[in-house]
Design a protein around this motif. Structure first.
Motif, PDB file in Angstrom:
ATOM      1  N   ARG A 115       0.848  -1.182   0.000  1.00  0.00           N
ATOM      2  CA  ARG A 115       0.000   0.000   0.000  1.00  0.00           C
ATOM      3  C   ARG A 115       0.890   1.239   0.000  1.00  0.00           C
ATOM      4  NH1 ARG A 115      -3.156  -3.398  -0.964  1.00  0.00           N
ATOM      5  NH2 ARG A 115      -5.084  -3.978   0.135  1.00  0.00           N
ATOM      6  N   ILE A 116       0.324   2.346  -0.444  1.00  0.00           N
ATOM      7  CA  ILE A 116       0.986   3.637  -0.305  1.00  0.00           C
ATOM      8  C   ILE A 116       0.133   4.470   0.639  1.00  0.00           C
ATOM      9  CG2 ILE A 116       1.710   5.757  -1.464  1.00  0.00           C
ATOM     10  CD1 ILE A 116       2.175   4.112  -3.978  1.00  0.00           C
ATOM     11  N   PHE A 117       0.756   5.016   1.676  1.00  0.00           N
ATOM     12  CA  PHE A 117       0.043   5.827   2.655  1.00  0.00           C
ATOM     13  C   PHE A 117       0.401   7.297   2.437  1.00  0.00           C
ATOM     14  CE2 PHE A 117       0.824   1.666   4.667  1.00  0.00           C
ATOM     15  CZ  PHE A 117      -0.490   1.254   4.809  1.00  0.00           C
ATOM     16  N   VAL A 118      -0.625   8.114   2.332  1.00  0.00           N
ATOM     17  CA  VAL A 118      -0.438   9.548   2.120  1.00  0.00           C
ATOM     18  C   VAL A 118      -1.067  10.288   3.297  1.00  0.00           C
ATOM     19  CG1 VAL A 118      -1.025  11.526   0.662  1.00  0.00           C
ATOM     20  CG2 VAL A 118      -0.392   9.345  -0.391  1.00  0.00           C
ATOM     21  N   TYR A 119      -0.314  11.216   3.862  1.00  0.00           N
ATOM     22  CA  TYR A 119      -0.801  12.016   4.983  1.00  0.00           C
ATOM     23  C   TYR A 119      -0.941  13.448   4.482  1.00  0.00           C
ATOM     24  CZ  TYR A 119       0.816   7.855   7.387  1.00  0.00           C
ATOM     25  OH  TYR A 119       1.017   6.549   7.765  1.00  0.00           O
ATOM     26  N   ALA A 120      -2.180  13.907   4.372  1.00  0.00           N
ATOM     27  CA  ALA A 120      -2.462  15.209   3.765  1.00  0.00           C
ATOM     28  C   ALA A 120      -3.308  16.059   4.701  1.00  0.00           C
ATOM     29  CB  ALA A 120      -3.182  15.021   2.430  1.00  0.00           C
ATOM     30  N   GLY A 121      -3.261  17.363   4.486  1.00  0.00           N
ATOM     31  CA  GLY A 121      -3.971  18.278   5.367  1.00  0.00           C
ATOM     32  C   GLY A 121      -5.390  18.576   4.935  1.00  0.00           C
ATOM     33  N   ASN A 122      -5.674  18.480   3.632  1.00  0.00           N
ATOM     34  CA  ASN A 122      -7.000  18.800   3.111  1.00  0.00           C
ATOM     35  C   ASN A 122      -7.595  17.540   2.493  1.00  0.00           C
ATOM     36  OD1 ASN A 122      -9.162  19.620   1.340  1.00  0.00           O
ATOM     37  ND2 ASN A 122      -8.409  21.716   1.481  1.00  0.00           N
ATOM     38  N   GLU A 123      -8.500  16.912   3.215  1.00  0.00           N
ATOM     39  CA  GLU A 123      -9.053  15.620   2.797  1.00  0.00           C
ATOM     40  C   GLU A 123      -9.719  15.689   1.430  1.00  0.00           C
ATOM     41  OE1 GLU A 123     -13.022  13.343   4.135  1.00  0.00           O
ATOM     42  OE2 GLU A 123     -11.517  13.476   5.725  1.00  0.00           O
ATOM     43  N   GLU A 124     -10.620  16.637   1.242  1.00  0.00           N
ATOM     44  CA  GLU A 124     -11.390  16.716   0.001  1.00  0.00           C
ATOM     45  C   GLU A 124     -10.488  16.964  -1.202  1.00  0.00           C
ATOM     46  OE1 GLU A 124     -15.116  19.314  -1.887  1.00  0.00           O
ATOM     47  OE2 GLU A 124     -14.632  19.451   0.247  1.00  0.00           O
ATOM     48  N   LYS A 125      -9.560  17.905  -1.057  1.00  0.00           N
ATOM     49  CA  LYS A 125      -8.649  18.221  -2.159  1.00  0.00           C
ATOM     50  C   LYS A 125      -7.737  17.044  -2.473  1.00  0.00           C
ATOM     51  CE  LYS A 125      -4.912  21.364  -3.508  1.00  0.00           C
ATOM     52  NZ  LYS A 125      -4.043  22.499  -3.073  1.00  0.00           N
ATOM     53  N   ALA A 126      -7.214  16.397  -1.432  1.00  0.00           N
ATOM     54  CA  ALA A 126      -6.297  15.279  -1.636  1.00  0.00           C
ATOM     55  C   ALA A 126      -6.980  14.130  -2.370  1.00  0.00           C
ATOM     56  CB  ALA A 126      -5.741  14.803  -0.299  1.00  0.00           C
ATOM     57  N   VAL A 127      -8.190  13.789  -1.965  1.00  0.00           N
ATOM     58  CA  VAL A 127      -8.916  12.696  -2.616  1.00  0.00           C
ATOM     59  C   VAL A 127      -9.192  13.043  -4.075  1.00  0.00           C
ATOM     60  CG1 VAL A 127     -11.098  11.429  -2.681  1.00  0.00           C
ATOM     61  CG2 VAL A 127      -9.943  11.809  -0.497  1.00  0.00           C
ATOM     62  N   GLU A 128      -9.638  14.270  -4.324  1.00  0.00           N
ATOM     63  CA  GLU A 128      -9.947  14.697  -5.692  1.00  0.00           C
ATOM     64  C   GLU A 128      -8.731  14.562  -6.603  1.00  0.00           C
ATOM     65  OE1 GLU A 128     -11.182  18.768  -8.140  1.00  0.00           O
ATOM     66  OE2 GLU A 128     -11.106  18.784  -5.952  1.00  0.00           O
ATOM     67  N   ILE A 129      -7.566  14.991  -6.115  1.00  0.00           N
ATOM     68  CA  ILE A 129      -6.354  14.950  -6.929  1.00  0.00           C
ATOM     69  C   ILE A 129      -5.843  13.524  -7.089  1.00  0.00           C
ATOM     70  CG2 ILE A 129      -3.907  15.598  -6.946  1.00  0.00           C
ATOM     71  CD1 ILE A 129      -4.738  18.293  -5.765  1.00  0.00           C
ATOM     72  N   LEU A 130      -5.776  12.771  -6.007  1.00  0.00           N
ATOM     73  CA  LEU A 130      -5.212  11.424  -6.070  1.00  0.00           C
ATOM     74  C   LEU A 130      -6.024  10.499  -6.961  1.00  0.00           C
ATOM     75  CD1 LEU A 130      -4.166  10.985  -2.338  1.00  0.00           C
ATOM     76  CD2 LEU A 130      -2.637  11.191  -4.308  1.00  0.00           C
ATOM     77  N   ARG A 131      -7.312  10.724  -7.067  1.00  0.00           N
ATOM     78  CA  ARG A 131      -8.143   9.901  -7.949  1.00  0.00           C
ATOM     79  C   ARG A 131      -7.757  10.091  -9.414  1.00  0.00           C
ATOM     80  NH1 ARG A 131     -14.232  10.712  -7.266  1.00  0.00           N
ATOM     81  NH2 ARG A 131     -14.339   8.647  -8.228  1.00  0.00           N
ATOM     82  N   ARG A 132      -7.043  11.191  -9.715  1.00  0.00           N
ATOM     83  CA  ARG A 132      -6.639  11.474 -11.093  1.00  0.00           C
ATOM     84  C   ARG A 132      -5.174  11.138 -11.356  1.00  0.00           C
ATOM     85  NH1 ARG A 132      -9.412  16.653 -10.279  1.00  0.00           N
ATOM     86  NH2 ARG A 132      -7.377  17.673 -10.376  1.00  0.00           N
ATOM     87  N   VAL A 133      -4.507  10.502 -10.413  1.00  0.00           N
ATOM     88  CA  VAL A 133      -3.105  10.117 -10.609  1.00  0.00           C
ATOM     89  C   VAL A 133      -3.064   8.714 -11.202  1.00  0.00           C
ATOM     90  CG1 VAL A 133      -0.902   9.642  -9.482  1.00  0.00           C
ATOM     91  CG2 VAL A 133      -2.283  11.595  -8.738  1.00  0.00           C
TER      92      VAL A 133
END
Length: 279
Positions: free
Chosen positions: A48-66
């Protein structure tokens, strides 16, 4: 001080590769994630890759497009102690109002409990203290529990991501932006790991080129042809090679209705509801 939330990333397709290739692709995927979220902390643990981010909504939106990520889950990380895990699961279940199921997976086998035993123990604890019914076939709520090297990861929310292969793992492809179908061809090649050299504007591809930005050029010259590994075109012709480069037709198996449906989503930086469109 930033209050980081933890995101669990899966990369299903990379497991089909050999160990050496998988490691190389994972390194590239991690670099692409860091490019997409420069302020986040990224921890590659192979499974797995674990990402620790400060803005949940923004992080999910961006990571779904990687490209290369198959799903994103918002999770809780803790040391694996069965009693502590059960208490945390009970806390999570307080937001539930119907039937539930617990689905566990041991990603490493260094504990005596099986995945089924973990699920049964947590499920029985929740049922005892909440009185909720267990429904393994059609639950209203699902708690996922993953065990990995001494830690437990709990989550209930999973978001589909674009999947495919990490950008910049499959060479450089030339595309001429003559219409939206040309850009769809480029997007499909990007999903297979290609970097794009584009004649014209990248338009909506800007939503998707994390880690390997699309090169926008007014003209394609000899220098670009020498750097490229192939050409992608939306419309089939008799040409198999142009200037010594193989020509790919990524839309060949898709009808116009499917192409338009895909474009209606990806042109807005959104994912289609299902990638069955591409099967």
């Amino acid at each position: 001080m930033i209050n980081y939330i933890m995101l669990i990333l899966k990369h299903a397709e990379l497991f089909t590769k050999s160990e050496q290739v998988r490691k190389r692709f994972l390194r590239k995927l991690v670099r692409n994630i860091k490019s997409a979220l420069p302020d986040a902390k990224v921890n590659n643990r192979r499974m797995r890759i674990f990402v620790y981010a400060g803005n949940e909504e923004k992080a999910v939106e961006i990571l779904r497009r990687v490209f290369g990520i198959s799903s994103v889950a918002i999770g809780t990380e803790m040391r694996f102690d069965m009693e502590a895990v059960k208490r945390k699961a009970l806390e999570i279940s307080k937001a539930w109002d119907g039937s539930f199921a617990v689905k566990s997976q041991r990603l490493t086998k260094d504990i005596d409990m099986t995945s089924q035993q973990i699920s049964s123990s947590i499920g029985a604890f929740i049922k005892k203290h909440r009185g909720l019914e267990v429904d393994l076939k059609n639950p209203k709520h699902v708690l996922f529990v993953e065990y990995f090297e001494g830690n437990a990861y709990l989550y209930t929310r999973t978001f589909q991501a674009v999947s495919g292969l990490p950008l910049s793992t499959a060479g450089k492809i030339i595309v001429e932006n003559s219409d939206p179908y040309s850009l769809l061809s480029a997007w499909l090649m990007m999903r297979r790991g290609a970097s794009i050299i584009l004649r014209g504007s990248k338009d909506f591809l800007r939503y998707w080129d994390y880690g390997a930005e699309v090169e926008e050029l007014a003209e394609i010259g000899d220098q670009e042809i020498q750097r490229a590994d192939g050409i992608a075109r939306p419309y089939i012709s008799e040409s198999s090679f142009v200037n010594g480069l193989p020509v790919f037709y990524p839309l060949a198996a898709l009808d116009k209705k499917t192409c338009n449906k895909l474009l209606s989503f990806i042109s807005k930086g959104e994912l289609p509801p299902s990638f069955d469109l591409l099967l």
